[in-house]
Design an enzyme around this catalytic site. Structure first.
Site, mmCIF file in Angstrom:
data_model
loop_
_atom_site.group_PDB
_atom_site.id
_atom_site.type_symbol
_atom_site.label_atom_id
_atom_site.label_comp_id
_atom_site.label_asym_id
_atom_site.label_seq_id
_atom_site.Cartn_x
_atom_site.Cartn_y
_atom_site.Cartn_z
ATOM 1 N N GLU A 140 33.380 -22.750 -2.883
ATOM 2 C CA GLU A 140 34.844 -22.818 -2.843
ATOM 3 C C GLU A 140 35.412 -22.152 -1.599
ATOM 4 O OE1 GLU A 140 32.996 -21.862 -5.385
ATOM 5 O OE2 GLU A 140 33.275 -23.578 -6.714
ATOM 6 N N HIS B 45 37.152 -21.397 -17.936
ATOM 7 C CA HIS B 45 37.696 -22.741 -17.723
ATOM 8 C C HIS B 45 39.159 -22.826 -18.132
ATOM 9 C CE1 HIS B 45 33.369 -23.618 -17.662
ATOM 10 N NE2 HIS B 45 33.658 -24.768 -17.084
#
Ligand SMILES: Cc1ncc(C[n+]2csc(CCOP(=O)(O)OP(=O)(O)O)c2C)c(N)n1
Lengths: 343, 374
Positions: free
Chosen positions: A69, A138
């Protein structure tokens, strides 16, 4: 503030498809728009948001990156030096944290650090928040980190129409935008007019007019606030629901207008309440509308805990009952509220 | 893969030119040539132990997949096909060694001796971690990729500081070797001579992204070299070779030579998780080709050809696996009782006023709901 009119040229799209359509249209109009991230190519992203873009625009325009990322965001910054307009995907909220160094230290500050000489017209798409029964990491509501970082715009659409138009605006914007997509809304469906722009980002929208209480909501908290408003109506409360649409820029003017009319306000956010966006709104309203308020501004938010395991998320999330309870606590037995006498 | 490096200091770190293999896919023993370190066939009892745990592991995995279809698990990342890595790597450890698993290591956790229901707690969705990390010397399964390896490096250094002869084994996938934390972990472990083994299960895909799009490195094992970490690559579908390479890695670490990186070449037979559509990015032919390299069948063929496994023994193990599966099914089919108040138990060791306020609010809500139902 605008009440968004019924669209003229419409087709019914899911929130997810609306984002896909916005990417397509932006890529068609401008060759410099590049879409990349983890699994966004062949697979079309884990939520299929980028479905078919590689097929239709080629691997040069929509591509998979290595799994990193920080690399994805830093690479996007580098591409901006060549005039590209990257739209990158962070696979899930909590998986954007490895990129936080790039986001906080560079994406947010580049324009300022370089005396305005470097612009970063990039969009970082972050599927965020809970309500989908996801395992840990999540379901984070991470908007507060971004909103607290000066130099980042933070959008959070709550309808397919906004998903489409706000993403179009984000891509066209010369400033970097963190585009927060409430996952729980991906499958919601509504008419989307892709020809007539809706209200520009930076303007809040009244999603339900009312006279007695203002519910301020954004992103994942909009649907639950609308439901609560309906339920409150049955109990005799006339509730207005204002959707912020973007956190940065913040249309607090519209919020104030509404609160001055209604005299009561509850801010709803799925993120935990402490030191967050809802608290910021509550204090701004208190500062600006003190004389119009019949009761303190209340917050209904996620609990001050790490997002729980799926089987307990219903206890964690701010639901209709908690909002109704807050409305009940707005000191209705006091002197009837007479409105903003400052004109 | 051939290398032209001749610096002895570097050669000590290099992996073998080809993945180490001791048993070929037909079950025949492979004579060792050209490996960088001597690898010997593990003893029969260890091979039998690994075979047994692989059979149990696969049955467990199939049961977990079935439970997902019945809605009993929120999600399940299968490791079917990766039994040799999951089981042999863990069975090579002692109880004193530490292990740092990811979400995919369910089978490894079961072969470590952790109750299968506790292993599945995270994926069932009733709590974040179902087992006690400290008693099992096994960290909570890690979802943010590569982050557990830095913990493994730190733990390994801690073990060394405490004078323990133990090692920390960290698992990671091929894709996650692109994350910064993977590189930071290798570097820290090397600089501090930490007894850590980084075990890369190269199962060829990171969700949909094939290895070729993940890295240009000819082998992931080479990623150790730049950090000064000794490395090896192994046939990840050969349980004997994984055991042998793990033995070498453990010996390396225990003798104070610092960390070790293992790249195990294997294949993920199922989709990334039950939520993934693997037909979008790989062909059925590719999957079928890997069926011929099945680690369980391979070791079984080897053991049978040496008279180390007969039908009775095999049936007994398969019955044991069935019993485990049926027990797992029964216990997972009972609805778990999750106390909402448990939300507040472990945020801090001593709760803050904010957490206490939230607790009080939920107590009030539950009492009110209770009165309504009464
Ligand atoms: C920091 C971070 N980014 C993204 C993800 C989402 N994600 C979960 S698993 C996965 C693929 C991992 O592939 P690999 O490392 O090869 O391991 P495998 O799942 O194949 O065992 C991704 C991208 C994540 N969990 N953490």
């Amino acid at each position: 503030m605008t009440t968004i009119d019924a669209p003229v040229r419409t087709s019914s799209l899911t929130f997810a498809k609306a984002i896909n359509q916005a990417l397509r249209d932006a890529m068609t109009e401008n060759d410099d728009v590049l879409v990349f991230g983890e699994d966004v190519g062949t697979l079309g992203g884990v939520f299929r948001i980028t479905d078919g873009l590689t097929r239709d625009f080629g691997e040069d325009r929509c591509f998979d990156t290595p799994l990193a990322e920080s690399g994805i965001v830093g690479f996007a910054i580098g591409l901006c030096y060549n005039g590209f307009r990257p739209v990158v995907e962070m696979q899930f909220d909590a998986f954007a944290y490895p990129a936080f160094e790039q986001i906080a230290s560079h994406v947010a500050k580049m324009h300022n650090r370089t005396a305005g000489n470097v612009t970063l017209p990039m969009v970082i798409r972050v599927p965020y928040a809970g309500g989908i029964g996801g395992v840990e990491h999540h379901c984070d509501s991470s908007e507060g980190y971004y909103a607290h970082t000066p130099g980042l715009k933070v959008y959070t659409p709550a309808t397919p129409q906004d998903a489409y138009w706000m993403l179009r605006e984000a891509i066209a914007d010369p400033d970097p935008v963190i585009f927060m997509e409430p996952k729980v809304l991906y499958w919601s469906k509504a008419d989307v007019d892709t020809e007539t722009p809706s209200a520009p980002v930076g303007q809040a929208a009244v999603r339900r007019p009312g006279k007695e209480v203002t519910l301020v909501a954004y992103g994942p908290s909009l649907p639950v606030s609308l439901k609560a408003a309906e339920a409150a109506a049955e109990e005799g409360y006339d509730v207005e629901v204002v959707d912020l649409r973007s956190i940065v820029p913040l249309d607090d003017k519209s919020v104030m207008e509404s609160v001055r009319r209604t005299g009561r306000c509850v801010v709803v956010s799925e993120a935990q309440g402490f030191a967050g966006v809802a608290g910021e709104l509550a204090s701004r309203i208190a500062e600006r509308c003190f004389h119009s308020l019949a009761a303190p501004v209340l917050r209904v938010s996620g609990l001050p805990l790490p997002y729980p395991a799926p089987m307990l998320e219903h206890t964690y999330l701010p639901g209709v009952d908690r909002i109704l309870d807050a409305i009940d606590r707005l000191q209705w037995d006091d002197e009837p509220f007479v409105g903003d006498n400052r004109g | 893969m051939q290398t032209t490096v001749h610096d002895p200091a570097i050669e000590d770190l290099l992996p073998s030119a080809r993945p180490v293999q001791l048993i070929d896919p037909t079950g025949a023993e492979v004579t060792q040539t050209g490996t960088r370190r001597p690898y010997v066939m593990p003893d029969a009892d260890r091979l039998q132990d690994v075979w047994r745990h692989m059979v149990i592991g696969r049955r467990f995995d199939l049961q977990a997949t079935a439970l997902t279809k019945q809605g009993r698990l929120a999600v399940y990342p299968s490791s079917r096909g990766q039994e040799a890595c999951q089981v042999a790597a863990v069975r090579a450890l002692t109880e004193r060694d530490w292990m740092f698993p990811t979400y995919r290591e369910s089978m490894a956790l079961v072969s470590r001796g952790i109750d299968p229901v506790e292993v599945l707690t995270l994926l069932r969705g009733s709590a974040h971690c179902g087992y006690e990390p400290m008693t099992h010397r096994t960290a909570a399964q890690c979802t943010p990729l590569a982050t557990q390896l830095v913990h493994a490096a730190g733990t390994a250094y801690g073990l060394k500081r405490r004078g323990e002869d133990s090692v920390a084994l960290g698992f990671i996938g091929d894709g996650a070797t692109s994350e910064g934390d993977f590189h930071e972990a290798l570097n820290f472990a090397a600089v501090f001579d930490a007894p850590a083994i980084f075990f890369v299960q190269n199962n060829k895909y990171a969700i949909s992204v094939p290895l070729a799009k993940q890295t240009k490195a000819p082998s992931l094992a080479y990623k150790g070299i730049g950090y000064g970490v000794a490395s090896e690559q192994v046939d990840g579908n050969d349980p004997a070779a994984v055991l042998a390479v793990m033995d070498a890695a453990l010996e390396h670490c225990r003798s104070g030579k610092g960390p070790f990186l293992v790249e195990a070449h294997t294949y993920r037979m199922d989709a990334h998780t039950n939520a993934d559509d693997a037909t979008r990015y790989r062909s059925g032919d590719e999957v079928c080709a890997w069926l011929d390299r099945d680690p369980i069948a391979r070791l079984e063929a080897y053991l049978r050809s040496r008279g180390l496994l007969n039908d009775d023994q095999a049936n007994a193990v398969r019955q044991e696996a069935e019993a485990l599966a049926s027990d797992l099914r029964d216990r997972m089919n009972a609805d778990p009782v999750v106390d909402p108040m448990s939300l507040f138990d472990n945020v801090f060791q001593s709760a803050t006023p904010q957490v206490e306020d939230a607790r009080a609010m939920v107590v009030r809500e539950l009492q009110a709901a209770d009165e309504v139902t009464r």
